[in-house]
Design a protein around this motif. Structure first.
Motif, PDB file in Angstrom:
ATOM      1  N   MET A  85       4.506 -11.706  24.006  1.00 36.30           N
ATOM      2  CA  MET A  85       4.328 -12.757  23.771  1.00 36.30           C
ATOM      3  C   MET A  85       5.984 -12.757  22.788  1.00 36.30           C
ATOM      4  SD  MET A  85       1.527 -12.562  21.316  1.00 36.30           S
ATOM      5  CE  MET A  85       1.741 -13.814  19.917  1.00 36.30           C
ATOM      6  N   GLY A  86       7.177 -12.170  23.791  1.00 40.64           N
ATOM      7  CA  GLY A  86       8.386 -12.395  23.171  1.00 40.64           C
ATOM      8  C   GLY A  86       8.471 -12.054  21.521  1.00 40.64           C
ATOM      9  N   ILE A  87       8.019 -11.188  20.932  1.00 45.95           N
ATOM     10  CA  ILE A  87       7.986 -10.699  19.589  1.00 45.95           C
ATOM     11  C   ILE A  87       8.278  -9.275  19.418  1.00 45.95           C
ATOM     12  CG2 ILE A  87       7.109 -10.657  17.216  1.00 45.95           C
ATOM     13  CD1 ILE A  87       4.744 -12.955  18.239  1.00 45.95           C
ATOM     14  N   GLY A  88       9.803  -9.036  18.861  1.00 46.68           N
ATOM     15  CA  GLY A  88      10.467  -7.439  18.984  1.00 46.68           C
ATOM     16  C   GLY A  88       9.542  -7.012  17.225  1.00 46.68           C
ATOM     17  N   ARG A  89       9.951  -5.585  17.969  1.00 42.07           N
ATOM     18  CA  ARG A  89       9.706  -4.617  17.224  1.00 42.07           C
ATOM     19  C   ARG A  89       9.901  -5.021  15.732  1.00 42.07           C
ATOM     20  NH1 ARG A  89       7.994   0.845  19.837  1.00 42.07           N
ATOM     21  NH2 ARG A  89       7.094   2.035  17.668  1.00 42.07           N
ATOM     22  N   GLU A  90      11.467  -5.699  15.694  1.00 39.50           N
ATOM     23  CA  GLU A  90      11.282  -5.415  14.299  1.00 39.50           C
ATOM     24  C   GLU A  90      10.703  -6.729  13.710  1.00 39.50           C
ATOM     25  OE1 GLU A  90      13.014  -8.252  17.117  1.00 39.50           O
ATOM     26  OE2 GLU A  90      13.454  -6.249  16.793  1.00 39.50           O
ATOM     27  N   GLN A  91       9.704  -7.123  13.987  1.00 40.16           N
ATOM     28  CA  GLN A  91       9.198  -7.815  12.991  1.00 40.16           C
ATOM     29  C   GLN A  91       8.003  -7.255  12.799  1.00 40.16           C
ATOM     30  OE1 GLN A  91       9.212 -11.680  16.188  1.00 40.16           O
ATOM     31  NE2 GLN A  91      10.665 -12.725  14.415  1.00 40.16           N
ATOM     32  N   LEU A  92       8.012  -6.282  12.642  1.00 45.08           N
ATOM     33  CA  LEU A  92       6.715  -5.522  12.241  1.00 45.08           C
ATOM     34  C   LEU A  92       6.971  -5.249  10.963  1.00 45.08           C
ATOM     35  CD1 LEU A  92       5.710  -3.422  15.403  1.00 45.08           C
ATOM     36  CD2 LEU A  92       4.734  -5.793  14.760  1.00 45.08           C
ATOM     37  N   VAL A  93       6.227  -5.202  10.129  1.00 48.26           N
ATOM     38  CA  VAL A  93       5.611  -4.752   8.436  1.00 48.26           C
ATOM     39  C   VAL A  93       5.521  -3.499   8.575  1.00 48.26           C
ATOM     40  CG1 VAL A  93       5.514  -5.582   6.859  1.00 48.26           C
ATOM     41  CG2 VAL A  93       6.145  -7.391   7.414  1.00 48.26           C
ATOM     42  N   PRO A  94       6.302  -2.297   7.743  1.00 51.06           N
ATOM     43  CA  PRO A  94       5.596  -0.967   8.143  1.00 51.06           C
ATOM     44  C   PRO A  94       4.006  -1.109   7.007  1.00 51.06           C
ATOM     45  CG  PRO A  94       8.407  -1.347   7.529  1.00 51.06           C
ATOM     46  CD  PRO A  94       7.312  -2.895   7.441  1.00 51.06           C
ATOM     47  N   THR A  95       3.532   0.155   7.734  1.00 49.70           N
ATOM     48  CA  THR A  95       2.159   0.136   7.209  1.00 49.70           C
ATOM     49  C   THR A  95       1.771   1.240   6.818  1.00 49.70           C
ATOM     50  OG1 THR A  95      -0.182  -0.266   6.818  1.00 49.70           O
ATOM     51  CG2 THR A  95       0.787  -0.639   8.774  1.00 49.70           C
ATOM     52  N   ASN A  96       1.172   2.186   6.085  1.00 50.61           N
ATOM     53  CA  ASN A  96       1.100   3.562   6.185  1.00 50.61           C
ATOM     54  C   ASN A  96      -0.751   3.630   6.495  1.00 50.61           C
ATOM     55  OD1 ASN A  96       0.297   3.353   3.569  1.00 50.61           O
ATOM     56  ND2 ASN A  96       1.585   5.614   3.408  1.00 50.61           N
ATOM     57  N   ALA A  97      -1.822   2.616   6.473  1.00 51.92           N
ATOM     58  CA  ALA A  97      -2.967   2.888   6.046  1.00 51.92           C
ATOM     59  C   ALA A  97      -3.997   2.898   7.935  1.00 51.92           C
ATOM     60  CB  ALA A  97      -3.576   2.059   6.147  1.00 51.92           C
ATOM     61  N   GLY A 116       2.829  -1.112  12.660  1.00 54.38           N
ATOM     62  CA  GLY A 116       2.543  -1.584  11.674  1.00 54.38           C
ATOM     63  C   GLY A 116       2.351  -3.010  11.429  1.00 54.38           C
ATOM     64  N   VAL A 117       1.913  -4.205  10.783  1.00 52.41           N
ATOM     65  CA  VAL A 117       1.722  -5.389  10.628  1.00 52.41           C
ATOM     66  C   VAL A 117       2.721  -6.161  10.737  1.00 52.41           C
ATOM     67  CG1 VAL A 117       0.216  -4.695   9.259  1.00 52.41           C
ATOM     68  CG2 VAL A 117       1.907  -5.872   8.334  1.00 52.41           C
ATOM     69  N   VAL A 118       1.704  -7.335  11.703  1.00 54.86           N
ATOM     70  CA  VAL A 118       2.185  -8.866  11.941  1.00 54.86           C
ATOM     71  C   VAL A 118       2.036  -9.862  11.213  1.00 54.86           C
ATOM     72  CG1 VAL A 118       1.650  -8.430  14.922  1.00 54.86           C
ATOM     73  CG2 VAL A 118       3.715  -9.906  13.101  1.00 54.86           C
ATOM     74  N   ASN A 119       2.563 -11.083  10.901  1.00 58.08           N
ATOM     75  CA  ASN A 119       1.280 -11.945  10.782  1.00 58.08           C
ATOM     76  C   ASN A 119       1.664 -12.887  11.984  1.00 58.08           C
ATOM     77  OD1 ASN A 119       0.469 -14.366   9.282  1.00 58.08           O
ATOM     78  ND2 ASN A 119       0.282 -13.571   7.137  1.00 58.08           N
ATOM     79  N   LEU A 120       1.151 -13.921  12.236  1.00 55.39           N
ATOM     80  CA  LEU A 120       0.837 -14.772  13.236  1.00 55.39           C
ATOM     81  C   LEU A 120      -0.270 -15.833  13.133  1.00 55.39           C
ATOM     82  CD1 LEU A 120       1.039 -12.613  16.561  1.00 55.39           C
ATOM     83  CD2 LEU A 120       2.598 -13.870  15.073  1.00 55.39           C
ATOM     84  N   ALA A 121       0.865 -17.137  13.463  1.00 56.00           N
ATOM     85  CA  ALA A 121      -0.443 -18.354  13.016  1.00 56.00           C
ATOM     86  C   ALA A 121      -0.619 -18.557  14.321  1.00 56.00           C
ATOM     87  CB  ALA A 121       0.501 -20.014  13.180  1.00 56.00           C
ATOM     88  N   ILE A 122      -2.297 -18.838  14.290  1.00 53.26           N
ATOM     89  CA  ILE A 122      -3.233 -18.876  15.269  1.00 53.26           C
ATOM     90  C   ILE A 122      -3.990 -19.796  15.675  1.00 53.26           C
ATOM     91  CG2 ILE A 122      -3.108 -16.846  16.172  1.00 53.26           C
ATOM     92  CD1 ILE A 122      -6.267 -16.177  14.979  1.00 53.26           C
ATOM     93  N   ILE A 123      -3.823 -20.634  17.114  1.00 52.08           N
ATOM     94  CA  ILE A 123      -4.779 -22.506  16.593  1.00 52.08           C
ATOM     95  C   ILE A 123      -6.304 -22.087  17.423  1.00 52.08           C
ATOM     96  CG2 ILE A 123      -4.289 -24.323  17.824  1.00 52.08           C
ATOM     97  CD1 ILE A 123      -2.008 -24.368  17.432  1.00 52.08           C
TER      98      ILE A 123
END
Length: 163
Positions: free
Chosen positions: A23-35, A49-56
Motif C-alpha cells: 500500500m506504500g505506507i511506511g513503518r513510521e506511520q505505525l503507533v507502537p503497541t505492546n499488547a 504497532g497499530v495503524v488507523n486506515l479509512a476503508i471503503i
C-alpha cells in the motif's frame, strides 16, 4: 482488496506487514503497541504497532467509509487482512458464511460484499499447508475434582412428572 478473512470470532482487525508495504505506507506511520495477540493454541504474536486506515466498503452508491484500527503483524499469511467482530459490528453488518456474503446498511439501501468461492478455497488450502508443521495437539493430564456441594433438582415442567 482481495484475500480478506472475515472472522466473526476475532476481537482484532489485523493487517499483515507485506500488505502495508504494498500500500506504500511506511513503518513510521505505525503507533507502537505492546499488547500481544494470543491465538487459539495459546501462541503469542507481538504486533509491530497499530495503524488507523479509512476503508471503503461496498460499491457506489451502496457503500460506507469507516476508519479501522488495524494491528500490524509481520508474519506470513495467505490473507492480506482479517476483519474482526468489532469492525463488523461498527458496520452493522450481517454475515453469511454459506453465501460468502456480508450485507450492511448504507444511505442508499443495503450494501453487499460477495466473497469468491475459488479464492476462499485457495486461501484455506494455502493456510492449511502453511500450518501443517504447526499442527500439534498438547494433551495435559488434569485432575477431576468433586463438586463442593450437592446440586438440587428443580422441576420446571409438571407435565413430565410420572404418577
Amino acid at each position: 482488496m482481495r484475500r480478506v478473512l472475515v472472522d466473526n470470532g476475532s476481537s482484532a482487525d489485523i493487517l499483515y506487514y507485506p500488505t502495508l508495504q504494498q500500500m506504500g505506507i511506511g513503518r513510521e506511520q505505525l503507533v507502537p503497541t505492546n499488547a500481544p495477540l494470543v491465538g487459539f493454541g495459546g501462541t503469542r504474536v507481538f504486533p509491530l504497532g497499530v495503524v488507523n486506515l479509512a476503508i471503503i466498503v461496498g460499491d457506489y452508491p451502496q457503500q460506507i467509509t469507516k476508519n479501522v484500527t488495524f494491528l500490524m503483524v509481520d508474519c506470513s499469511s495467505a490473507y492480506n487482512t482479517i476483519i474482526g467482530r468489532l469492525t463488523l459490528n461498527s458496520w452493522k453488518a450481517i454475515t453469511s458464511t454459506y453465501h460468502l456474503m456480508i450485507k450492511f446498511p448504507t444511505d442508499y439501501r443495503v450494501g453487499k460484499l460477495r466473497g469468491d468461492q475459488v479464492a476462499a478455497r485457495e486461501c484455506y488450502v494455502a493456510m492449511m499447508e502453511k500450518n501443517d508443521h504447526l499442527q500439534a495437539i498438547s494433551i495435559e493430564h488434569r485432575t477431576i475434582t468433586e463438586p463442593v456441594e450437592r446440586l438440587e433438582d428443580i422441576l420446571l415442567d409438571n407435565s413430565r412428572v410420572k404418577h
